[in-house]
Design an enzyme around this catalytic site. Structure first.
Site, PDB file in Angstrom:
ATOM      1  N   GLU A   1      90.017  34.126  37.368  1.00 55.64           N
ATOM      2  CA  GLU A   1      90.102  32.985  38.181  1.00 55.64           C
ATOM      3  C   GLU A   1      90.453  31.660  37.287  1.00 55.64           C
ATOM      4  OE1 GLU A   1      86.405  33.744  41.461  1.00 55.64           O
ATOM      5  OE2 GLU A   1      85.872  33.892  39.212  1.00 55.64           O
TER       6      GLU A   1
ATOM      7  N   GLU B   1      84.022  41.631  41.226  1.00 55.27           N
ATOM      8  CA  GLU B   1      82.770  41.126  41.561  1.00 55.27           C
ATOM      9  C   GLU B   1      82.105  42.038  42.839  1.00 55.27           C
ATOM     10  OE1 GLU B   1      84.613  37.591  39.726  1.00 55.27           O
ATOM     11  OE2 GLU B   1      85.242  39.124  40.739  1.00 55.27           O
TER      12      GLU B   1
END
Length: 269
Positions: free
Chosen positions: A123, A143
């Protein structure tokens, strides 16, 4: 020159108009704990405020990882103490606004990626303007396999930067993406052998530093702010850095230097 911010988890140096930001926890593959985010916040503040800095390079220490994202051992400890689960964004948490939410950062940032860029590490790279990766780089948002979400922008940025079906495949399964795949999808700007990574990053940084600094900032702002605008609205919107550029000495210097057949002398004003 060493910058004043930074600390035990982030190395910060400035040289020849470029800020070098290094996540410095190689023993845990540059996982980011709350202290890391606090140090990074001070660094990004300085990058934006220092008029001598024209570009930044973000990387991770060692040759195994750019960053594997959130320090999950710390997250587990915080959970045991009753800390609320994380969700989208980092408002109210240490280091806010983090790079992934610094929507007005006007200086261009290059991600230098070697090894793993996982979770929050991926990210971070997605929030950069240019990504240069070594052939051994691996990208993923795992995730979903941990009962978490890619809350630092992965769920929002990845579908904006590669085709939707490909993004959904990676988001919903946590599958890994090789550097070659990332290049094919247009996610990274260049993929090189590990031995060539620093040379390639330096070439990109040199090109950024050689460009008119106000033009760079005006273009970055205009591009990012207009992504979701109708084209007609994008043309008529007001952009802060473009207003500064068009009234600057550099806007006069560029054409003048071209006419006089010499290198321009950018002042950033």
């Amino acid at each position: 020159m060493t910058g004043t911010p930074g600390g035990t988890r982030v190395r910060y140096e400035k040289k020849d108009h470029v800020a070098y930001v290094t996540l410095d926890r190689p023993e845990v593959l540059n996982a980011m704990d709350l202290r890391t985010h606090e140090e990074l916040a001070a660094v990004w503040d300085d990058v934006e405020e220092d008029g001598d800095v024209r570009a930044a390079v973000l990387t991770g220490a060692g040759d195994r990882a750019f960053s594997v994202g959130q320090d999950l051992k710390e997250r587990a400890r915080l959970g045991e103490r009753g800390a609320p689960p994380t969700t989208f964004g980092s408002r109210g948490q240490p280091g806010w606004p983090r790079l992934t939410e610094r929507f007005t950062l006007s200086k261009p940032v290059i991600a230098r990626v070697r090894g793993f860029a996982l979770g929050g590490g991926f990210e971070l790279a997605l929030a950069c303007d240019i990504i240069v990766a070594s052939r051994d780089a691996v990208f993923a948002l795992p995730e979903v396999r941990l009962g978490l979400i890619p809350g630092a922008g992965g769920a929002f940025r990845l579908p904006r930067q590669i085709p939707l079906k490909i993004a959904m495949g990676h988001l919903l399964t946590g599958r890994r993406m090789t550097a070659a795949e990332a290049l094919r999808f247009g996610l990274v700007n260049e993929v090189v052998e590990p031995a060539e990574l620093d040379r390639c990053v330096a070439a990109w940084a040199d090109d950024l530093v050689g460009a008119a600094p106000l033009s760079v900032r005006a273009i970055k702002e205009a591009v990012l702010r207009s992504l979701d605008m109708p084209l007609e609205e994008a043309f008529s919107a007001t952009y802060t850095w473009e207003e500064r550029r068009r009234r600057s000495r550099d806007a006069v210097e560029g054409p003048r230097a071209f006419t006089e057949k010499r290198a321009p002398e950018w002042q950033g004003r």
